[in-house]
Design a protein around this motif. Structure first.
Motif, PDB file in Angstrom:
ATOM      1  N   ILE A  11       1.778  19.147 -25.725  1.00  0.00           N
ATOM      2  CA  ILE A  11       2.996  18.379 -25.460  1.00  0.00           C
ATOM      3  C   ILE A  11       3.947  18.554 -26.637  1.00  0.00           C
ATOM      4  CG2 ILE A  11       3.945  16.087 -25.068  1.00  0.00           C
ATOM      5  CD1 ILE A  11       1.301  15.292 -23.829  1.00  0.00           C
ATOM      6  N   ASP A  12       5.167  18.968 -26.331  1.00  0.00           N
ATOM      7  CA  ASP A  12       6.133  19.314 -27.372  1.00  0.00           C
ATOM      8  C   ASP A  12       7.149  18.197 -27.586  1.00  0.00           C
ATOM      9  OD1 ASP A  12       7.479  21.364 -29.134  1.00  0.00           O
ATOM     10  OD2 ASP A  12       9.075  20.960 -27.696  1.00  0.00           O
ATOM     11  N   TYR A  13       7.371  17.847 -28.865  1.00  0.00           N
ATOM     12  CA  TYR A  13       8.418  16.908 -29.250  1.00  0.00           C
ATOM     13  C   TYR A  13       9.364  17.649 -30.184  1.00  0.00           C
ATOM     14  CZ  TYR A  13       5.006  13.449 -27.609  1.00  0.00           C
ATOM     15  OH  TYR A  13       4.104  12.742 -26.862  1.00  0.00           O
ATOM     16  N   THR A  14      10.628  17.758 -29.807  1.00  0.00           N
ATOM     17  CA  THR A  14      11.592  18.530 -30.580  1.00  0.00           C
ATOM     18  C   THR A  14      12.671  17.621 -31.153  1.00  0.00           C
ATOM     19  OG1 THR A  14      11.218  20.443 -29.152  1.00  0.00           O
ATOM     20  CG2 THR A  14      13.209  20.461 -30.502  1.00  0.00           C
ATOM     21  N   PHE A  15      12.970  17.834 -32.444  1.00  0.00           N
ATOM     22  CA  PHE A  15      13.965  17.023 -33.147  1.00  0.00           C
ATOM     23  C   PHE A  15      14.970  17.945 -33.838  1.00  0.00           C
ATOM     24  CE2 PHE A  15       9.873  14.981 -33.032  1.00  0.00           C
ATOM     25  CZ  PHE A  15      10.137  13.676 -32.654  1.00  0.00           C
ATOM     26  N   GLU A  16      16.228  17.525 -33.844  1.00  0.00           N
ATOM     27  CA  GLU A  16      17.225  18.288 -34.583  1.00  0.00           C
ATOM     28  C   GLU A  16      17.083  18.012 -36.069  1.00  0.00           C
ATOM     29  OE1 GLU A  16      21.178  17.581 -33.176  1.00  0.00           O
ATOM     30  OE2 GLU A  16      21.004  19.135 -31.650  1.00  0.00           O
ATOM     31  N   ASP A  17      17.312  19.058 -36.882  1.00  0.00           N
ATOM     32  CA  ASP A  17      17.212  18.938 -38.328  1.00  0.00           C
ATOM     33  C   ASP A  17      18.310  18.007 -38.839  1.00  0.00           C
ATOM     34  OD1 ASP A  17      16.748  19.261 -40.980  1.00  0.00           O
ATOM     35  OD2 ASP A  17      16.950  21.437 -41.008  1.00  0.00           O
ATOM     36  N   SER A  18      17.878  16.871 -39.377  1.00  0.00           N
ATOM     37  CA  SER A  18      18.829  15.880 -39.884  1.00  0.00           C
ATOM     38  C   SER A  18      18.114  14.997 -40.887  1.00  0.00           C
ATOM     39  CB  SER A  18      19.367  15.011 -38.741  1.00  0.00           C
ATOM     40  OG  SER A  18      18.339  14.167 -38.232  1.00  0.00           O
ATOM     41  N   ALA A  19      18.847  14.107 -41.512  1.00  0.00           N
ATOM     42  CA  ALA A  19      18.265  13.190 -42.493  1.00  0.00           C
ATOM     43  C   ALA A  19      17.254  12.250 -41.848  1.00  0.00           C
ATOM     44  CB  ALA A  19      19.372  12.391 -43.173  1.00  0.00           C
ATOM     45  N   ASP A  20      17.366  12.053 -40.540  1.00  0.00           N
ATOM     46  CA  ASP A  20      16.471  11.125 -39.837  1.00  0.00           C
ATOM     47  C   ASP A  20      15.269  11.817 -39.191  1.00  0.00           C
ATOM     48  OD1 ASP A  20      18.227   9.016 -40.416  1.00  0.00           O
ATOM     49  OD2 ASP A  20      19.406   9.416 -38.604  1.00  0.00           O
ATOM     50  N   ALA A  21      15.166  13.135 -39.328  1.00  0.00           N
ATOM     51  CA  ALA A  21      14.148  13.883 -38.592  1.00  0.00           C
ATOM     52  C   ALA A  21      12.731  13.419 -38.939  1.00  0.00           C
ATOM     53  CB  ALA A  21      14.297  15.381 -38.864  1.00  0.00           C
ATOM     54  N   ILE A  22      12.422  13.334 -40.235  1.00  0.00           N
ATOM     55  CA  ILE A  22      11.075  12.925 -40.637  1.00  0.00           C
ATOM     56  C   ILE A  22      10.782  11.500 -40.196  1.00  0.00           C
ATOM     57  CG2 ILE A  22       9.547  12.482 -42.603  1.00  0.00           C
ATOM     58  CD1 ILE A  22       9.880  15.390 -42.025  1.00  0.00           C
ATOM     59  N   GLY A  23      11.758  10.611 -40.314  1.00  0.00           N
ATOM     60  CA  GLY A  23      11.572   9.230 -39.862  1.00  0.00           C
ATOM     61  C   GLY A  23      11.292   9.154 -38.375  1.00  0.00           C
ATOM     62  N   ASN A  24      11.991   9.979 -37.604  1.00  0.00           N
ATOM     63  CA  ASN A  24      11.759  10.003 -36.156  1.00  0.00           C
ATOM     64  C   ASN A  24      10.371  10.535 -35.822  1.00  0.00           C
ATOM     65  OD1 ASN A  24      14.328   8.986 -35.579  1.00  0.00           O
ATOM     66  ND2 ASN A  24      15.245  11.032 -35.508  1.00  0.00           N
ATOM     67  N   ILE A  25       9.946  11.573 -36.531  1.00  0.00           N
ATOM     68  CA  ILE A  25       8.594  12.103 -36.325  1.00  0.00           C
ATOM     69  C   ILE A  25       7.560  11.037 -36.653  1.00  0.00           C
ATOM     70  CG2 ILE A  25       6.895  13.733 -37.245  1.00  0.00           C
ATOM     71  CD1 ILE A  25       9.042  15.830 -37.344  1.00  0.00           C
ATOM     72  N   SER A  26       7.793  10.301 -37.749  1.00  0.00           N
ATOM     73  CA  SER A  26       6.858   9.246 -38.147  1.00  0.00           C
ATOM     74  C   SER A  26       6.673   8.228 -37.026  1.00  0.00           C
ATOM     75  CB  SER A  26       7.366   8.547 -39.413  1.00  0.00           C
ATOM     76  OG  SER A  26       6.479   7.528 -39.817  1.00  0.00           O
ATOM     77  N   LYS A  27       7.768   7.866 -36.366  1.00  0.00           N
ATOM     78  CA  LYS A  27       7.697   6.903 -35.259  1.00  0.00           C
ATOM     79  C   LYS A  27       6.868   7.464 -34.102  1.00  0.00           C
ATOM     80  CE  LYS A  27      12.190   4.870 -36.347  1.00  0.00           C
ATOM     81  NZ  LYS A  27      13.593   4.715 -35.892  1.00  0.00           N
ATOM     82  N   TYR A  28       7.068   8.743 -33.787  1.00  0.00           N
ATOM     83  CA  TYR A  28       6.329   9.355 -32.679  1.00  0.00           C
ATOM     84  C   TYR A  28       4.854   9.554 -33.033  1.00  0.00           C
ATOM     85  CZ  TYR A  28      10.131  10.191 -29.414  1.00  0.00           C
ATOM     86  OH  TYR A  28      11.139  10.024 -28.487  1.00  0.00           O
ATOM     87  N   LEU A  29       4.563   9.844 -34.294  1.00  0.00           N
ATOM     88  CA  LEU A  29       3.168   9.963 -34.712  1.00  0.00           C
ATOM     89  C   LEU A  29       2.432   8.645 -34.504  1.00  0.00           C
ATOM     90  CD1 LEU A  29       3.539  12.014 -38.021  1.00  0.00           C
ATOM     91  CD2 LEU A  29       2.424  12.789 -35.934  1.00  0.00           C
TER      92      LEU A  29
END
Length: 276
Positions: free
Chosen positions: A207-225
């Motif tokens: 299952i793929d989760y794709t995020f645009e490179d931005s200042a919030d990218a890591i924070g968004n990944i953390s939420k999905y993790l």
């Protein structure tokens, strides 16, 4: 397939997270057919605090006994509970010198450490984590402080920018075989890039989760993790022979260590087959 056992080296400061790190090492050992070796270094100033040579030698001998008992008190109950032998060793001296020498002597396949605190908080473990990352070319597992990896339990894996994942093929095979399915893939792409496409690993859906490179990218990944209950995020730290990795892969490891409350498995520097 690897015939000999993978050598797992646990580096520990014997602080409060040691139980988490040891249990997680056993979990990893059971997944990949590994043996666990535990190593601790104590700084001389923490042992010898007096000037008299005779008293200093007596203090050193007493500290050797005390350190061994402290290590045994941690390791033996966990070893008995999970029926895994844990060899151990310790030394008194300069932390980086002793750790570097032991890595060279033991030649581990994987090193396990407690995950460092944020760089915003300066402490000794920060420099040791970076030292190991620079010194050791093999895989490194950084165990989250608040969550151990329970032995005898299938774990859920996330892949970070998985188009460039390059772990040892046998190692990857063991991991994928023992992982919960489906796998999750977290990818950061440049704005305006084509959407990252789903991949398959060992005929299992990813299952793929794709995020645009931005200042919030890591924070968004953390939420999905957290939402997807991922136990380990697999992170590459090298360039692939035939593909040009995003610059983000190499620069994001510090951010991942500082901002994710998830264990990280950082891949080997040596080139091998892709994971997915």
């Amino acid at each position: 397939m690897k015939n000999n056992k993978y050598k797992i080296l646990v580096l520990s400061d014997l602080k409060e997270t040691t139980n988490n790190v040891v249990k997680s090492s056993i979990s990893l050992a059971k997944m990949i057919n590994g043996e666990v070796n535990f190593f601790h270094v104590r700084k001389p100033l923490d042992v010898i605090k007096i000037d008299n040579q005779l008293s200093a030698m007596r203090s050193l001998n007493q500290e050797h006994t005390a350190i061994e008992k402290e290590i045994q008190a941690i390791l033996w109950p966990i070893s008995d509970a999970y029926h895994v032998t844990i060899d151990y060793s310790f030394s008194i001296g300069n932390l980086k010198t002793k750790i570097g020498a032991y890595i060279k002597e033991y030649q581990p396949d994987i090193i396990v450490l407690g995950k460092r605190k944020s760089k915003k908080i300066k402490f000794i473990g920060d420099s040791i984590t970076n030292f190991v990352l620079n010194k050791f070319d093999g895989a490194i597992l950084l165990v989250a402080n608040s969550k151990d990896l329970e032995p005898n339990k299938k774990l859920s894996f996330g892949l970070f920018n998985s188009q460039d994942q390059t772990f040892n093929s046998d190692f990857a095979e063991h991991l994928i075989y023992n992982a919960e399915k489906p796998l999750a893939s977290f990818n950061i792409i440049k704005k305006g890039s084509d959407t990252y496409k789903d991949n398959g690993a060992n005929d299992q859906k990813v299952i793929d989760y794709t995020f645009e490179d931005s200042a919030d990218a890591i924070g968004n990944i953390s939420k999905y993790l957290s939402k997807t209950k991922i136990d380990i995020l697999l992170v590459n730290r090298m360039q692939h022979k035939t593909k040009t990795p995003t610059n983000f892969v190499n620069t994001a490891i510090d951010d991942l260590m500082d901002n994710l409350n998830t264990s990280l498995l950082i891949g080997s520097k040596s080139v091998s087959k892709t994971l997915v």
